[in-house]
Design a protein around this motif. Structure first.
Motif, PDB file in Angstrom:
ATOM      1  N   ASP A 123       0.848  -1.192   0.000  1.00  0.00           N
ATOM      2  CA  ASP A 123       0.000   0.000   0.000  1.00  0.00           C
ATOM      3  C   ASP A 123       0.887   1.247   0.000  1.00  0.00           C
ATOM      4  O   ASP A 123       1.106   1.877   1.030  1.00  0.00           O
ATOM      5  N   GLU A 138      -9.093   9.982   3.153  1.00  0.00           N
ATOM      6  CA  GLU A 138      -8.028   8.988   3.163  1.00  0.00           C
ATOM      7  C   GLU A 138      -8.543   7.634   2.681  1.00  0.00           C
ATOM      8  O   GLU A 138      -9.617   7.186   3.076  1.00  0.00           O
ATOM      9  N   ASN A 139      -7.768   6.996   1.830  1.00  0.00           N
ATOM     10  CA  ASN A 139      -8.080   5.625   1.416  1.00  0.00           C
ATOM     11  C   ASN A 139      -7.342   4.678   2.357  1.00  0.00           C
ATOM     12  O   ASN A 139      -6.164   4.431   2.202  1.00  0.00           O
ATOM     13  N   GLY A 140      -8.046   4.165   3.327  1.00  0.00           N
ATOM     14  CA  GLY A 140      -7.398   3.304   4.308  1.00  0.00           C
ATOM     15  C   GLY A 140      -7.351   3.968   5.671  1.00  0.00           C
ATOM     16  O   GLY A 140      -7.940   5.027   5.897  1.00  0.00           O
ATOM     17  N   GLN A 141      -6.641   3.335   6.598  1.00  0.00           N
ATOM     18  CA  GLN A 141      -6.535   3.820   7.971  1.00  0.00           C
ATOM     19  C   GLN A 141      -5.112   3.602   8.456  1.00  0.00           C
ATOM     20  O   GLN A 141      -4.416   2.720   7.963  1.00  0.00           O
ATOM     21  N   SER A 142      -4.693   4.409   9.417  1.00  0.00           N
ATOM     22  CA  SER A 142      -3.308   4.338   9.875  1.00  0.00           C
ATOM     23  C   SER A 142      -3.222   4.119  11.372  1.00  0.00           C
ATOM     24  O   SER A 142      -3.721   4.929  12.165  1.00  0.00           O
ATOM     25  N   CYS A 189      -8.363  10.104  11.061  1.00  0.00           N
ATOM     26  CA  CYS A 189      -7.822   9.860   9.724  1.00  0.00           C
ATOM     27  C   CYS A 189      -6.549  10.683   9.531  1.00  0.00           C
ATOM     28  O   CYS A 189      -6.336  11.706  10.190  1.00  0.00           O
ATOM     29  N   ARG A 200       0.364   1.402   7.297  1.00  0.00           N
ATOM     30  CA  ARG A 200       0.522   1.702   5.873  1.00  0.00           C
ATOM     31  C   ARG A 200       1.712   2.613   5.573  1.00  0.00           C
ATOM     32  O   ARG A 200       2.014   2.853   4.403  1.00  0.00           O
TER      33      ARG A 200
END
Length: 537
Positions: free
Chosen positions: A136, A357-361, A352, A412
């Motif tokens: 990713d 955001e595409n995804g999470q951290s 976020c 990510r």
């Protein structure tokens, strides 16, 4: 044995390592080198070879690509799909050089061989299936189809205008993009730019994906330092051919500065001012390294916090990760600032990195937990104390829900689980309350179970960086049991034996996610110095 010039310049006293003096020099250096220190990037360097062959250092960029090619023809880290993007960029750059008028009939054997091997490596890499096996990485879904299309067009061009040594590729098959990487967004981005419209700020970091539409796009405005998107490739794409004639253009000056750091090759992101300062200061102070933080550094960090927080560096969008890191570092340094700038990044379940955001951290939420938690301790009477407490609970719950069955975390922004585990475990251990004790204990158990025989830790091979993160977890989240102490002792011995490598960029393998993997050198060295301090407590 630590070479004498390194001993004098960087480290000396604890078994040859003066952690305090080295840490102080590191902090002072962030003022004298405010753009930050990172390793050179194959991806970004390849883009400059193709986009701006007239820029200072072109020959050295080609030599860099040739000497960094792997034995199998690829570039970059060969595990887990990380080689795809750098190999695409380097191969496309070499084909561009081979097909140019100046080298078409006089290319060196070495250049031809590297391009040939790069193409063979790409057919192997792209023959392994869809995008599911790829990491990713930022903009990978856009970069991959763009470079595949460009390589295929260059191969098509060999039919009418052959290049010496590349005859076997004139009638070869063509590369195919992984399933799901159809480049659908690219047409919209290009149309938008040609019509004079703005694109999402986060896409500026990879503006080169827009091709000809990027050149001089009126809605794109370089930062005062001349950068577009904190990226040499994006800046070169926007500057276009006029850079060859306009030596005084701010974007041209930015590129010249960017290439000077490594003598031709360039980093994947520069400047990274705020990111570097926040992370480096945080690792040192959290580990108890006694440093005198320069007041000028504190002042600049405070001024970096705007209404939307702070970006990693000029040209990047503000994000919750850098903002949280700055807030926590300032708080640790005795200059707490209100964390209210983080509210725009709050969602129903977590924080976020940026809106949309595409995804999470995991690490973004760990840093948010530290920012809210520490400010709440320092300013308990704040009128928003109840809301800060709720943010602490929210981030803690979400982090606990993300822990793996083995006790580790993954994120990510980094290839290694040791980084994510250190961030999550340290934040939960300090601010997560009694409900986090089981989770941090599981993290300690995972770290103990995964140490290599030589005392190091590492997702693939043992590295100084990952060993440092493991030591932070054991010392700051452990119970001081004998097995933890023994593991820390072995890890500390590994770090001290590897200190001469730590002084050189090649001694710190790239593990951080951007358009390709890189190492933020000052940040990683700070984590290592902090770990060395912890081995003596």
């Amino acid at each position: 044995m630590i070479p004498e010039e390194i001993r004098q310049d960087t480290f000396a006293t604890w078994d040859g390592l003066d952690v305090e003096a080295a840490a102080q020099r590191l902090l002072d250096g962030m003022l004298t080198s405010p753009w930050g220190l990172t390793t050179p990037s194959v991806y970004e360097t390849g883009r400059l070879v193709a986009l701006v062959p007239w820029l200072t250092g072109h020959a050295e960029r080609l030599r860099f690509l040739l000497r960094t090619q792997n034995a199998d023809g690829s570039w970059g880290v060969q595990q887990a799909g990380y080689a795809l993007v750098p190999t695409l960029s380097a191969t496309e750059a070499l084909l561009c050089e081979l097909c140019s008028a100046r080298t078409r009939r006089s290319a060196s054997t070495e250049l031809v061989k590297a391009a040939d091997q790069g193409l063979r490596a790409l057919f192997r890499l792209l023959g392994r299936g869809g995008a599911a096996g790829l990491p990713d990485m930022p903009a990978i879904e856009h970069i991959t189809p763009v470079l595949i299309d460009s390589i295929n067009r260059r191969l098509d061009g060999l039919r009418d205008r052959p290049a010496t040594g590349m005859e076997s590729w004139q009638e070869s098959a063509r590369l195919r993009a992984p399933a799901g990487f159809d480049g659908a967004v690219l047409d919209a981005v290009r149309r938008r730019l040609r019509d004079g419209g703005a694109i999402p700020e986060k896409l500026l970091h990879a503006l080169e994906i827009a091709g000809d539409a990027a050149a001089g796009a009126p809605a794109v405005h370089p930062q005062p330092v001349g950068t577009v998107g904190a990226s040499a490739a994006a800046t070169a794409a926007w500057l276009g051919e006029r850079g060859a004639q306009e030596a005084d253009h701010p974007a041209r000056r930015y590129l010249e500065t960017a290439v000077s750091e490594h003598g031709g090759p360039v980093s994947v992101a520069t400047p990274i001012t705020n990111f570097e300062r926040a992370w480096a200061l945080g690792w040192l102070i959290r580990a108890g390294v006694p440093v005198a933080v320069p007041p000028a550094l504190i002042g600049e960090m405070i001024r970096a916090l705007g209404p939307d927080g702070a970006p990693g560096g000029a040209g990047l969008p503000a994000d919750a990760d850098t903002t949280s890191g700055l807030l926590y570092a300032l708080s640790l340094a005795g200059a707490p600032q209100s964390p209210d700038v983080l509210w725009p990044y709050e969602t129903e379940t977590h924080f976020c990195t940026w809106q949309g955001e595409n995804g999470q951290s995991v690490t973004t939420n760990a840093h948010a937990l530290e920012a809210f938690g520490h400010y709440r301790e320092l300013v308990p009477e704040s009128g928003a104390a109840h809301r800060y407490a709720a943010a602490v609970r929210k981030s803690s719950r979400w982090l606990l829900s993300q822990q793996g069955a083995d006790g580790s975390w993954h994120d990510r922004w980094h290839a290694s689980p040791y980084y994510a585990t250190a961030c999550a475990a340290l934040a939960l251990g300090r601010f997560g309350g009694t409900g986090a004790k089981r989770a941090t204990g599981r993290a300690v158990d995972w770290v103990l179970a995964t140490q290599h025989p030589d005392g190091s830790w590492g997702h693939w091979d043992g590295t100084a960086e990952e060993t440092a993160y493991a030591i932070h977890v054991l010392r700051l989240c452990g119970n001081g049991h004998s097995d933890e102490t023994a593991a820390v002792d072995r890890g500390g011995a590994f770090l001290r034996s590897a200190m001469w490598l730590i002084h050189t960029p090649d001694g710190l393998p790239p593990l951080w996610h951007d358009k390709d993997l890189y190492t933020p050198l000052t940040v990683v060295r700070a984590a290592i110095l902090g770990a060395l301090r912890l081995t003596r407590t």
